[in-house]
Design a protein around this motif. Structure first.
Motif, PDB file in Angstrom:
ATOM      1  N   ALA A 192     -43.463 101.545 -30.581  1.00  0.00           N
ATOM      2  CA  ALA A 192     -44.010 100.131 -31.090  1.00  0.00           C
ATOM      3  C   ALA A 192     -43.910 100.229 -32.690  1.00  0.00           C
ATOM      4  CB  ALA A 192     -45.159  99.776 -30.616  1.00  0.00           C
ATOM      5  N   PRO A 193     -42.913  99.498 -33.229  1.00  0.00           N
ATOM      6  CA  PRO A 193     -42.926  99.832 -34.840  1.00  0.00           C
ATOM      7  C   PRO A 193     -44.088  99.147 -35.220  1.00  0.00           C
ATOM      8  CG  PRO A 193     -40.741  98.726 -33.960  1.00  0.00           C
ATOM      9  CD  PRO A 193     -41.965  98.781 -32.733  1.00  0.00           C
ATOM     10  N   VAL A 194     -44.660  99.863 -36.433  1.00  0.00           N
ATOM     11  CA  VAL A 194     -45.675  99.243 -37.025  1.00  0.00           C
ATOM     12  C   VAL A 194     -45.222  98.427 -38.007  1.00  0.00           C
ATOM     13  CG1 VAL A 194     -47.652  99.983 -38.663  1.00  0.00           C
ATOM     14  CG2 VAL A 194     -46.983 101.478 -36.740  1.00  0.00           C
ATOM     15  N   ARG A 195     -45.770  96.912 -38.054  1.00  0.00           N
ATOM     16  CA  ARG A 195     -45.259  95.886 -39.120  1.00  0.00           C
ATOM     17  C   ARG A 195     -46.399  95.113 -39.584  1.00  0.00           C
ATOM     18  NH1 ARG A 195     -39.652  96.364 -38.882  1.00  0.00           N
ATOM     19  NH2 ARG A 195     -38.706  96.508 -36.629  1.00  0.00           N
ATOM     20  N   THR A 245     -45.142 106.018 -49.678  1.00  0.00           N
ATOM     21  CA  THR A 245     -46.027 104.645 -49.198  1.00  0.00           C
ATOM     22  C   THR A 245     -47.531 104.876 -49.443  1.00  0.00           C
ATOM     23  OG1 THR A 245     -45.545 105.151 -47.051  1.00  0.00           O
ATOM     24  CG2 THR A 245     -44.074 103.794 -47.991  1.00  0.00           C
ATOM     25  N   THR A 246     -47.959 105.749 -48.438  1.00  0.00           N
ATOM     26  CA  THR A 246     -49.340 105.798 -48.447  1.00  0.00           C
ATOM     27  C   THR A 246     -49.927 106.496 -49.950  1.00  0.00           C
ATOM     28  OG1 THR A 246     -49.242 106.243 -46.175  1.00  0.00           O
ATOM     29  CG2 THR A 246     -51.323 106.971 -47.360  1.00  0.00           C
ATOM     30  N   ALA A 247     -51.087 105.772 -50.612  1.00  0.00           N
ATOM     31  CA  ALA A 247     -51.568 106.207 -51.548  1.00  0.00           C
ATOM     32  C   ALA A 247     -52.532 107.154 -51.199  1.00  0.00           C
ATOM     33  CB  ALA A 247     -52.042 105.041 -52.431  1.00  0.00           C
ATOM     34  N   THR A 248     -52.651 108.358 -52.088  1.00  0.00           N
ATOM     35  CA  THR A 248     -53.717 109.161 -51.842  1.00  0.00           C
ATOM     36  C   THR A 248     -54.819 109.358 -53.072  1.00  0.00           C
ATOM     37  OG1 THR A 248     -52.323 110.956 -52.924  1.00  0.00           O
ATOM     38  CG2 THR A 248     -52.155 110.528 -50.406  1.00  0.00           C
ATOM     39  N   PRO A 249     -55.777 110.263 -52.926  1.00  0.00           N
ATOM     40  CA  PRO A 249     -56.795 110.463 -53.971  1.00  0.00           C
ATOM     41  C   PRO A 249     -55.884 111.245 -55.116  1.00  0.00           C
ATOM     42  CG  PRO A 249     -57.892 110.917 -51.957  1.00  0.00           C
ATOM     43  CD  PRO A 249     -56.528 110.692 -51.610  1.00  0.00           C
ATOM     44  N   ARG A 250     -55.060 112.197 -54.708  1.00  0.00           N
ATOM     45  CA  ARG A 250     -54.119 112.907 -55.531  1.00  0.00           C
ATOM     46  C   ARG A 250     -53.334 112.054 -56.555  1.00  0.00           C
ATOM     47  NH1 ARG A 250     -49.343 116.757 -53.392  1.00  0.00           N
ATOM     48  NH2 ARG A 250     -51.325 117.746 -52.104  1.00  0.00           N
ATOM     49  N   PHE A 251     -52.783 111.006 -55.967  1.00  0.00           N
ATOM     50  CA  PHE A 251     -52.070 110.044 -56.507  1.00  0.00           C
ATOM     51  C   PHE A 251     -52.799 109.129 -57.667  1.00  0.00           C
ATOM     52  CE2 PHE A 251     -49.883 106.029 -57.443  1.00  0.00           C
ATOM     53  CZ  PHE A 251     -48.766 106.355 -58.063  1.00  0.00           C
ATOM     54  N   LEU A 252     -53.952 108.709 -57.028  1.00  0.00           N
ATOM     55  CA  LEU A 252     -54.842 108.012 -57.815  1.00  0.00           C
ATOM     56  C   LEU A 252     -55.200 108.917 -59.104  1.00  0.00           C
ATOM     57  CD1 LEU A 252     -56.276 105.191 -57.594  1.00  0.00           C
ATOM     58  CD2 LEU A 252     -58.171 106.249 -56.332  1.00  0.00           C
ATOM     59  N   HIS A 263     -50.093  92.400 -49.530  1.00  0.00           N
ATOM     60  CA  HIS A 263     -49.960  91.612 -51.103  1.00  0.00           C
ATOM     61  C   HIS A 263     -48.515  90.967 -51.013  1.00  0.00           C
ATOM     62  CE1 HIS A 263     -53.062  94.318 -52.755  1.00  0.00           C
ATOM     63  NE2 HIS A 263     -52.255  95.466 -52.217  1.00  0.00           N
ATOM     64  N   GLY A 264     -48.414  90.142 -49.911  1.00  0.00           N
ATOM     65  CA  GLY A 264     -47.455  89.190 -49.949  1.00  0.00           C
ATOM     66  C   GLY A 264     -45.956  89.678 -49.463  1.00  0.00           C
ATOM     67  N   GLU A 265     -45.836  90.893 -49.103  1.00  0.00           N
ATOM     68  CA  GLU A 265     -44.693  91.599 -48.690  1.00  0.00           C
ATOM     69  C   GLU A 265     -44.764  92.172 -47.357  1.00  0.00           C
ATOM     70  OE1 GLU A 265     -43.186  94.491 -51.457  1.00  0.00           O
ATOM     71  OE2 GLU A 265     -43.071  92.994 -53.115  1.00  0.00           O
ATOM     72  N   PRO A 266     -43.754  92.019 -46.510  1.00  0.00           N
ATOM     73  CA  PRO A 266     -43.591  92.842 -45.232  1.00  0.00           C
ATOM     74  C   PRO A 266     -43.579  94.056 -45.265  1.00  0.00           C
ATOM     75  CG  PRO A 266     -41.470  91.860 -45.785  1.00  0.00           C
ATOM     76  CD  PRO A 266     -42.315  91.313 -46.742  1.00  0.00           C
ATOM     77  N   ARG A 267     -44.147  94.984 -44.504  1.00  0.00           N
ATOM     78  CA  ARG A 267     -44.402  96.592 -44.818  1.00  0.00           C
ATOM     79  C   ARG A 267     -43.990  96.866 -43.035  1.00  0.00           C
ATOM     80  NH1 ARG A 267     -46.745  97.818 -49.852  1.00  0.00           N
ATOM     81  NH2 ARG A 267     -46.664  95.398 -50.909  1.00  0.00           N
ATOM     82  N   CYS A 268     -43.720  98.100 -43.213  1.00  0.00           N
ATOM     83  CA  CYS A 268     -43.288  98.840 -41.746  1.00  0.00           C
ATOM     84  C   CYS A 268     -43.790 100.334 -41.907  1.00  0.00           C
ATOM     85  CB  CYS A 268     -41.780  98.654 -41.526  1.00  0.00           C
ATOM     86  SG  CYS A 268     -41.393  99.099 -40.127  1.00  0.00           S
ATOM     87  N   GLY A 269     -44.003 100.851 -40.846  1.00  0.00           N
ATOM     88  CA  GLY A 269     -44.409 102.272 -40.698  1.00  0.00           C
ATOM     89  C   GLY A 269     -42.977 103.192 -41.088  1.00  0.00           C
TER      90      GLY A 269
END
Length: 598
Positions: free
Chosen positions: A406-409, A319-326, A413-419
Motif C-alpha cells: 500500500a503506497p504511503v502518500r 527525505t527523513t530529517a534526522t538529528p544529525r542533519f539538524l 507543506h502544501g506538496e504531495p509526498r510519497c514513501g
C-alpha cells in the motif's frame, strides 16, 4: 553400484531419505545452485587439518552472545560477532533472547548483547520475555559477570536505542562489570558495529590464556558460490504489478510479483523480501535545485569519486530529517530557531519538528548558499533497504516472490509526498523493471507442524503472509485447522484476495474466516471486535494447541489485538488479568503467539 553409492562411499538410509525428500522440492535453478554448493563444500572438507581453528577458553570464562531482533539486523550482527570470536579461537554460545533460558543467566560469565529498539523505546517483541525477567524481581545478582552492549536504533525516535540502554543500566544495577562502554548505532550501523565487534573480540582474546591461534583459511565455497543477500542483492525483474482494490476505493493497494529465477534465493512463509530502494528522481532533482548545486558535481566518498545526482538517488536518505542533519544545518544556517531545537530541554519539540519537516523543507525554510556536496552528504544517513512480508510460498510459486504493498502518500507543506520504497514500487516498477532484492529470514513468524491449528489476524497489507501460509499448507496437504480474521475499509472495494480466500474455504485449506470492514456501517468495526464475538471458540482453539499470528500496524492493530486476547483469556478461563497475562506470555514463550508488525 546402487544409486546410494557414490564412488564407493555409501549414504546411510536416513541420509538417502533426506536427499530424496529435498530433491523432490527443488526447482532446476535450485538444483544447479546446490551442485555448486556441494562442490565447494567437498573442497572445504578436503582442506588440510592444520587450517582449522581450535577453540580456546577466555581465561577460563564462558562467553555467551545474546541478541534481540525484530527485523533480523541484530541477528546478522550477532552471527558476525560469533564468527569473529571463533576466528580468534574463542569458544562461544550464540542465542536469540526469544529462545534463551533466562534462568541460565546466573551461570553466565561474559555476556555480549546486541539488541535493537522497537518503536518508542520498546524491546523487540520476541525479546519481551527476556526483558521482563532481567528487569523484574527474579533477576539474579550478576557480581563477577562481565558484559558489553551494542544497541541498534533510529535517531529519529525520541527514545533512541532505549532497549540497549535499558539492558546496559540493568546489568550494571545487578552488579555486572562492563567490558566496554555501550555503543549506540543509528540505522547506518555497519561501520560502528564492525568496529565494536573487532574491539570486543580483541579485548577478550587478549585476555585469553592460550597459544597463538593460526589464521582461518577462507573457504573455497566463498569463491565458488555467489550469494545474494543484503550486501549483494539480486537484480529481480518485475513480473506483474496490479492494483487489487476496486474502483472507488479510498486506498491504493498493489500486488507485485518478482522473478527470482537464477538467484539461488530461497525463503519460507513468514520471511520478508528486502528491497534496496532508490529515491524518486523528481525528489532528487528538486533537492539539488534547492541547494543550487549541479547534478554532475563530483566528490569523494569512501575512496570513490561519485556524482551528486547518483549519490542522492542510490546512496543516501534524502527525505527523513534526522538529528544529525539538524545539527549540520543549524551550524551552516546559524538559525536561532534550529539552535533552540537542539537544546536538551526541547526534545519533544525537536521530535515534532523532525516528523513534520523533510530535509528539503528545512533547506527551504532556512536557506544557505555555497553548500559543499561532500559536506552535505556527510549529514545524511545511508539509504536503507525496506522489508516487506512475502505474500507467496515457493512451494506454490517456484522462482517467484509476491508482495502486497500500500503506497504511503500524504501532503506536507502544501506538496504531495510519497514513501521512498512504496512510491518506487507503485509508480516506477512496471513489468520488466529490474530491482535489487534479497531475502530476510524471520524465524519468529513460522508455520507450526501441519496438523496444528492456526489463527491468523491481520488488517490491510498485513494479510500478505497469510496468503503465503495457505499456499504452503495447500501444497503440503496440511490438515491442521485454520482461521483468518481480516480487516479493511470497505467490502466492495477492499476485500484483498477475496476469490483466493473463498476458494480455500471451499476446499478446506481455510476452515473459517471473519471479516471486519470498518467503513461499511455507522459504527466502525475492526478485527478485535470480531475476536470478541468469537471469544469462546478462540480460547477453545488455544486450549487445543492453536498458534496465533498477528500481522499489520504496530501503533493500533497490534496493541488492540493484544489487549483483546488478554480479555478473552480472562473471560473464558474465568481468571484475573494477571493470570491472563501470564497465559499470553506463555503463548509467546512457546512460540504460539507470533507477531510481524510495522
Amino acid at each position: 553400484m546402487t544409486a546410494r553409492d557414490v564412488s564407493g562411499v555409501a549414504l546411510t538410509p536416513e541420509q538417502w531419505r533426506l536427499v530424496e525428500a529435498l530433491t523432490q522440492s527443488l526447482s532446476p535453478a535450485q538444483a544447479r545452485w546446490l551442485g555448486g554448493y556441494f562442490t565447494g563444500l567437498e573442497a572445504g572438507l578436503r582442506s588440510p587439518p592444520s587450517q582449522a581453528v581450535s577453540p580456546i577458553e577466555s581465561a577460563g570464562r564462558k562467553l555467551t552472545i545474546l541478541y534481540g531482533t525484530e527485523t533480523g539486523n541484530a541477528a546478522e550482527l550477532a552471527r558476525a560477532l560469533e564468527a569473529a570470536a571463533k576466528a580468534k579461537g574463542l569458544s562461544c554460545n550464540l542465542s536469540d533472547m526469544a529462545d534463551y533460558k533466562v534462568r541460565q543467566l546466573a551461570q553466565e560469565e561474559d555476556v555480549l548483547i546486541i539488541v535493537s529498539t522497537y518503536g518508542e523505546g520498546d524491546p523487540p517483541q520476541p525479546a519481551t520475555g527476556f526483558f521482563e525477567f532481567v528487569e523484574g524481581r527474579k533477576a539474579p545478582k550478576l557480581e563477577g559477570k562481565r558484559f558489553a552492549v551494542l544497541a541498534l536504533g533510529d535517531s529519529t525516535y525520541e527514545f533512541y536505542c532505549e532497549a540497549g540502554k535499558r539492558l546496559d543500566r540493568r546489568f550494571e544495577e545487578l552488579g555486572a562489570e562492563r567490558l566496554k562502554p555501550r555503543v549506540d548505532c543509528d540505522i547506518d550501523y555497519e561501520e560502528a558495529a564492525e568496529a565494536w565487534t573487532q574491539a570486543i573480540v580483541e579485548q577478550i582474546g587478549a585476555q585469553a590464556q592460550s597459544a597463538t591461534v593460526p589464521a582461518v583459511a577462507v573457504s573455497s565455497l566463498a569463491a565458488r558460490a555467489t550469494v545474494h543477500d543484503k550486501r549483494n542483492p539480486f537484480p529481480a525483474p518485475v513480473i506483474d504489478n496490479i492494483a487489487i482494490v476496486g474502483r472507488g476505493s479510498t486506498k491504493e493497494t498493489r500486488h507485485i510479483e518478482f522473478s527470482l529465477e537464477g538467484s539461488g534465493l530461497a525463503y519460507e512463509p513468514g520471511d520478508a523480501l528486502g528491497l534496496a530502494a532508490s529515491n524518486d528522481p523528481a525528489v532528487v532533482a528538486a533537492l539539488i535545485d534547492t541547494l543550487a548545486l549541479q547534478p554532475d558535481a563530483e566528490f569523494e566518498h569512501k575512496g570513490q569519486t561519485v556524482r551528486l545526482d547518483d549519490a542522492l538517488t542510490h546512496r543516501f536518505e534524502i527525505t527523513t530529517a534526522t538529528p544529525r542533519f539538524l545539527d549540520y544545518w543549524a551550524m551552516l544556517s546559524e538559525a536561532d530557531a534550529l539552535k533552540q531545537l537542539l537544546q536538551d530541554d526541547r526534545s519533544g519539540d525537536r521530535s515534532v519538528f523532525l516528523h513534520t519537516h523533510h530535509i528539503i523543507d528545512i533547506i527551504r525554510r532556512f536557506p544557505v548558499t555555497d553548500v559543499m556536496p561532500q559536506g552535505f552528504v556527510s549529514a545524511l544517513r545511508p539509504l536503507q533497504p525496506r522489508l516487506y512480508s512475502l505474500a507467496s510460498s515457493l512451494a506454490a510459486t517456484p522462482d517467484e516472490a509476491h508482495l502486497t504493498v500500500a503506497p504511503v502518500r500524504y501532503d506536507l507543506h502544501g506538496e504531495p509526498r510519497c514513501g521512498v520504497a512504496t512510491g518506487l514500487l507503485a509508480d516506477r516498477a512496471e513489468p520488466d523493471t529490474v530491482l535489487p532484492v534479497y531475502i530476510q529470514s524471520n524465524p519468529h513468524f513460522r508455520l507450526p507442524r501441519d496438523d496444528a491449528p492456526i489463527i491468523m489476524i491481520g488488517a490491510g497489507t498485513g494479510v500478505a503472509p497469510y496468503r503465503a501460509f495457505l499456499q504452503e499448507r495447500e501444497v503440503r496437504g496440511a490438515r491442521g485447522k485454520s482461521w483468518l480474521f481480516f480487516g479493511e475499509r470497505n467490502f466492495r472495494t477492499d476485500f484483498l484476495y477475496q476469490t483466493e480466500w473463498q476458494d480455500w474455504l471451499k476446499d478446506g485449506t481455510l476452515g473459517r474466516m471473519e471479516v471486519a470492514f470498518s467503513r461499511d456501517g455507522n459504527d466502525k468495526v475492526y478485527v478485535q471486535h470480531r475476536m470478541k464475538e468469537q471469544s469462546r471458540d478462540i480460547f477453545a482453539w488455544l486450549e487445543e494447541g492453536a498458534h496465533l499470528y498477528v500481522c499489520g500496524d504496530a501503533a493500533n492493530l497490534a496493541p488492540d489485538v493484544h489487549e483483546v486476547l488478554i480479555d478473552i483469556v480472562a473471560s473464558e478461563a474465568r481468571t484475573g488479568r494477571e493470570a491472563a497475562e501470564d497465559y499470553v506470555r506463555s503463548l509467546q514463550s512457546d512460540h504460539r503467539y507470533q507477531r510481524d508488525v510495522y
